[in-house]
Scaffold this motif. Structure first.
Motif, short mmCIF file in Angstrom:
data_model
loop_
_atom_site.label_atom_id
_atom_site.label_comp_id
_atom_site.label_asym_id
_atom_site.label_seq_id
_atom_site.Cartn_x
_atom_site.Cartn_y
_atom_site.Cartn_z
N SER A 174 -11.82 0.10 -11.38
CA SER A 174 -12.65 0.54 -10.25
C SER A 174 -12.30 1.96 -9.81
N GLU A 175 -11.05 2.37 -9.99
CA GLU A 175 -10.63 3.71 -9.60
C GLU A 175 -9.72 4.26 -10.69
N HIS A 176 -10.22 5.17 -11.47
CA HIS A 176 -9.46 5.70 -12.60
C HIS A 176 -8.26 6.50 -12.16
N SER A 177 -8.28 7.05 -10.97
CA SER A 177 -7.19 7.91 -10.54
C SER A 177 -6.00 7.12 -10.03
N LEU A 178 -6.17 5.80 -9.82
CA LEU A 178 -5.10 5.01 -9.23
C LEU A 178 -4.16 4.39 -10.24
N PHE A 179 -4.68 3.89 -11.37
CA PHE A 179 -3.86 3.10 -12.30
C PHE A 179 -3.88 3.73 -13.70
N ARG A 230 0.82 -1.20 0.00
CA ARG A 230 0.00 0.00 0.00
C ARG A 230 0.86 1.26 0.00
N ASN A 231 2.12 1.12 0.40
CA ASN A 231 2.95 2.31 0.54
C ASN A 231 3.78 2.62 -0.72
N VAL A 232 3.43 2.06 -1.89
CA VAL A 232 4.19 2.35 -3.11
C VAL A 232 3.89 3.76 -3.55
N ASN A 233 4.82 4.33 -4.25
CA ASN A 233 4.67 5.70 -4.73
C ASN A 233 4.05 5.70 -6.14
N ALA A 234 3.75 6.90 -6.60
CA ALA A 234 3.21 7.05 -7.97
C ALA A 234 4.26 6.61 -8.99
N GLY A 235 3.83 5.91 -10.04
CA GLY A 235 4.74 5.43 -11.08
C GLY A 235 5.23 4.03 -10.85
N HIS A 236 4.77 3.38 -9.78
CA HIS A 236 5.21 2.02 -9.50
C HIS A 236 4.66 1.07 -10.56
N LEU A 237 5.53 0.19 -11.09
CA LEU A 237 5.12 -0.80 -12.09
C LEU A 237 4.37 -1.92 -11.40
N VAL A 238 3.09 -2.00 -11.75
CA VAL A 238 2.28 -3.06 -11.17
C VAL A 238 2.52 -4.36 -11.91
N THR A 239 2.37 -4.35 -13.22
CA THR A 239 2.60 -5.54 -14.06
C THR A 239 2.65 -5.09 -15.52
N THR A 250 3.15 -0.21 -24.61
CA THR A 250 3.93 -1.29 -23.98
C THR A 250 3.07 -2.23 -23.15
N GLY A 251 1.87 -1.81 -22.77
CA GLY A 251 1.01 -2.64 -21.93
C GLY A 251 1.40 -2.60 -20.46
N GLN A 252 2.25 -1.65 -20.07
CA GLN A 252 2.68 -1.56 -18.67
C GLN A 252 1.60 -0.85 -17.84
N ILE A 253 1.29 -1.43 -16.64
CA ILE A 253 0.32 -0.85 -15.70
C ILE A 253 1.11 -0.25 -14.54
N ARG A 254 0.93 1.05 -14.35
CA ARG A 254 1.64 1.74 -13.26
C ARG A 254 0.64 2.52 -12.42
#
Length: 810
Positions: free
Chosen positions: A614-619, A582-591, A625-629
């Motif tokens: 579910s939350e457009h402001s989060l991801f 939960r403590n990751v910062n903005a720009g963290h690569l999820v998958t 590239t298909g990267q989710i951050r």
């Protein structure tokens, strides 16, 4: 009645004469001589005796003279065959200065019919004394005349010839002048007065002399002229003709006013003493002033009256050029006008046989037509030469006597170049001026099968879209044959012997129009290009044919749906679960979502987008590239689990797509570290296995790379690199997994590319936007080295992307 008898008699004479000239019978030539002015009735010779005819048969054989108007000069005695003078004969009237003076007669006798040539030579007698134009001659001489100055005097004229002609001049005794005679050959002798003592006008303004002209006859004859010498002042230059003798030839049918020549005299004096007037002096015997006209100012000589070659062939004119000085000085220009006979009968061409059709393979020398040529004129006016236009494949072959010609071919004729010839035959006599006539013959050239069909292109290159319907026309070929009829009717067939049977088994061709049909549907993913041969054959006998190479390139369509490579769950669905602290910062690569499309170019260019979240402001999702951050840090109020629905879509005209579901679980840092330890332990074990597999993979690829380099070097040393087509395929995986295929056709290189096109490339027409034409900048002398260099680069790229692919899968 008398008129009819005369015409009948003339017709018989003409007919008999024609027979004699064409029968080739015996003919004799009898020559006599006779002095002019012989008495009427004097015997010239005995024709009957000279021809050996029995005197008792002369009357029955009807001996007579045929010579037109000249027969009136002579007659023949029918009893003894003697030829005698019928009227006065004047050689000067008959022949003028011509020597010898021959009168040609024709003697005709019958039973059997014969014709003999009789020539009578009229001998000159001294029956004409020399004569001057005037009895008195006036000559003006400047007192400034130098000693030795020469003055041409009026010449005397003697119509006799030979020794009877003018022989000498004699000048009376005086102290100032002496006489010289210049012999001008055919023009006669000209008296020239030479000053031997200077003149003095104050002492004596006039000198009177007597000039005597004598001939050489026996007895000798002479005549005199009184010469008055007038001594004057100032004008001391005599006009000079630019030619001592002018000669011109004119045709007897020249019209009135015809320009003959221009007499040109010059005077070095100035003013009026240098102005020249011309005058025609010959006004005796020959009637020159009635026939010719002289312009006194310009010296132009023109025809004034009608000329008649039969009456006179030569005119000798004396033209005086005098200046306009107070004491006019003059000189005499001699002009000789020759009258020329005209050619008044045209040749005639009679075509006896002609072949209007000849095959184009007729050998040189083939006779096309036979013709005879005739001309009613005689001598050179009746001699004929036939000719053809230039630059035609025909020639004329004359017979030995020149009366017949054969029209033959001089080379092989090509019907395709020209199917017919309108041959104009020109018959031209050798008269002056030459007369001619023409005759046209049309010759048609018949076709033979000597041309093979020719394809409009060689080789053919066609682009066919995959997934075509079986049985429909895919492309068409065309060949033309420049022959005619059956020789030009072309049929088409596939050369199945030299072509790949696996390719030609699903192709058929329309024999009549060359349309090619596909019996199955093409699939770009399994077949990208193929080649076969087509034969075009005409219907001639024997038949001729030609073949052409056909290169077919299959164009890709968007017929493959994107395939999700990650995430993939255990049951095979495109669904995965990712846990993040939960403590990751903005720009963290999820998958990273990975997908693959079997198409190429735009059809295989994949784009990623978030369909549900579910939350457009989060991801956030990178569309390429298909990267989710993460877009921001998590807060305490954020949900612990989020579901993301990702749409993967290609860029084809009709877009195809697939979806993947990623469930993101947000955990507390402690739980995340525990889960991370478990994952790291598993990952370490997996990485050990991956490292082992990577070592094996890289070693294998390196060995293959070295072997490939050796094989390429050997191949380049043994054969040329100039292929009609080359294909290089490499698979790139960079999120979109874009494909590219390169191939070469002729002088152009084509590349089927993905979303990023190289700069300097252009899209080829009809390629569904996926084909790029890459400028081929190869130089012929370094083509092999560059080809090997490109192949090495592509192999390195393949190794790199194979390694990247293996890494990306883990």
């Amino acid at each position: 009645m008398a008129s009819e008898n005369t015409r009948s008699w003339m017709s018989k004479i003409f007919y008999l004469t024609f027979l004699l000239f064409n029968s080739g019978g015996n003919a004799a030539q009898i020559n006599y001589s006779l002095q002019e002015e012989s008495k009427t009735g004097i015997t010239v010779g005995n024709i009957g005796k000279d021809l050996g005819i029995d005197p008792t048969l002369l009357e029955n054989r009807n001996l007579r003279i045929v010579a037109g108007t000249k027969q009136e000069l002579f007659r023949v005695n029918h009893e003894d065959g003697a030829l005698f003078v019928n009227q006065r004969i004047d050689r000067e009237d008959l022949c003028a200065k011509t020597n010898p003076c021959l009168i040609n007669l024709k003697a005709v006798i019958e039973n059997p019919l014969e014709m003999h040539q009789i020539s009578v030579d009229i001998l000159d007698v001294n029956d004409n004394p020399p004569s001057f134009l005037d009895e008195n001659y006036k000559l003006e001489i400047l007192e400034s005349a130098m000693t030795g100055a020469r003055f041409q005097l009026e010449t005397a004229h003697d119509p006799d010839i030979g020794s009877n002609d003018l022989q000498a001049y004699k000048l009376s005794q005086n102290h100032y002048f002496r006489l010289e005679t210049e012999d001008m050959g055919d023009e006669g002798k000209i008296p020239v007065l030479i000053l031997q003592k200077p003149l003095d006008r104050e002492k004596s303004a006039r000198h009177k002399l007597i000039l005597t002209a004598t001939d050489g006859g026996k007895p000798q004859k002479s005549t005199t002229v009184n010469i008055t010498i007038v001594v004057s002042d100032v004008n001391d230059n005599t006009p000079i003709c630019d030619k001592q003798k002018y000669t011109v030839t004119v045709k007897e049918n020249a019209p009135e006013g015809t320009f003959l020549l221009r007499v040109n005299a010059s005077d070095s004096d100035d003013g009026i003493n240098g102005e020249i007037e011309y005058s025609l002096r010959n006004k005796f015997r020959n009637g020159a002033s009635e026939v010719f006209d002289l312009d006194s100012l310009t010296g132009e000589l023109r025809i004034k009256g009608g000329l008649n070659f039969e009456e006179r062939q030569v005119y000798e004119l004396k033209i005086v050029a005098a200046d306009k000085g107070a004491v006019s000085l003059s000189t005499q220009c001699n002009v000789l006008v020759n009258v020329e006979d005209v050619n008044d009968n045209r040749p005639e061409i009679d075509v006896t046989s002609v072949s209007s059709h000849i095959p184009e393979d007729a050998p040189p020398g083939t006779v096309v037509a036979l013709m005879g040529v005739t001309d009613l004129d005689s001598g050179m006016n009746g001699k004929i030469i036939c000719s053809l236009p230039k630059n035609i494949p025909f020639d004329l072959k004359p017979s030995p006597d020149g009366n017949f010609y054969s029209l033959v071919t001089k080379e092989y004729i090509d019907k395709e170049s020209k199917s017919s010839y309108d041959i104009t035959i020109t018959a031209k006599d050798l008269g002056t001026p030459s007369l001619s006539s023409t005759r046209s013959i049309r010759v048609e050239v018949t076709d033979v099968n000597d041309n093979s069909p020719t394809f409009t292109q060689s080789p053919y290159t066609f682009y066919v879209v995959e997934n075509n319907k079986p049985g429909i026309a895919v492309f068409s070929l065309s060949a033309a044959d420049i022959d005619e009829g059956e020789n030009a009717r072309v049929s088409y067939s596939i050369d199945r012997v030299n072509s790949d049977q696996s390719m030609t088994s699903f192709l058929s061709i329309n024999e009549a129009n060359g349309t090619v049909y596909s019996l199955k549907s093409f699939d770009f993913e399994s077949l990208k290009t193929f080649q076969f041969f087509v034969v075009a054959k005409d219907s001639g006998s024997p038949s001729l044919s030609s073949n052409v190479t056909v290169n077919v390139f299959i164009l890709d369509q968007n017929d493959n749906v994107p395939v999700i490579l990650y995430p993939v769950s255990a049951n095979g669905s495109a669904e995965g679960v990712e846990e993040i602290p939960r403590n990751v910062n903005a720009g963290h690569l999820v998958t990273k979502v990975r997908a693959y499309d079997a198409d190429i170019g735009y059809n295989g260019w994949l784009l990623f987008s978030l369909q549900e979240v579910s939350e457009h402001s989060l991801f956030g999702l990178d569309r390429y590239t298909g990267q989710i951050r993460t877009l921001r840090s998590f807060t305490e109020t954020d949900e612990a689990q989020h579901k993301l629905l990702i749409l993967v879509k290609d860029n084809g005209n009709v877009s195809l797509s697939a979806t993947a579901t990623v469930i993101v679980k947000v955990v507390e840092p402690k739980e995340a570290f525990a889960a991370s330890d478990v994952k790291n332990a598993v990952k370490d074990e997996e990485e050990n296995d991956v490292t082992f597999y990577l070592i094996i993979t890289l070693g294998s690829v390196s060995v293959l790379f070295v072997i490939s380099i050796i094989v390429l070097i050997v191949m380049q040393c043994s054969k040329s690199t100039d292929y009609s087509s080359k294909y290089l395929q490499d698979t790139n995986y960079d999120g979109t997994l874009c494909h590219s295929i390169q191939y070469r056709s002729g002088d152009k290189r084509y590349m089927l590319v993905g979303p990023r096109m190289s700069i300097g490339s252009t899209i080829a027409p009809g390629s569904n936007r996926n084909t790029l034409v890459i400028p081929d900048r190869r130089r012929r002398d370094s083509g092999e080295v560059r080809c090997i260099f490109y192949i090495i680069i592509m192999i390195i790229i393949i190794i790199f992307f194979k390694f990247a692919r293996v890494c990306s899968l883990f």
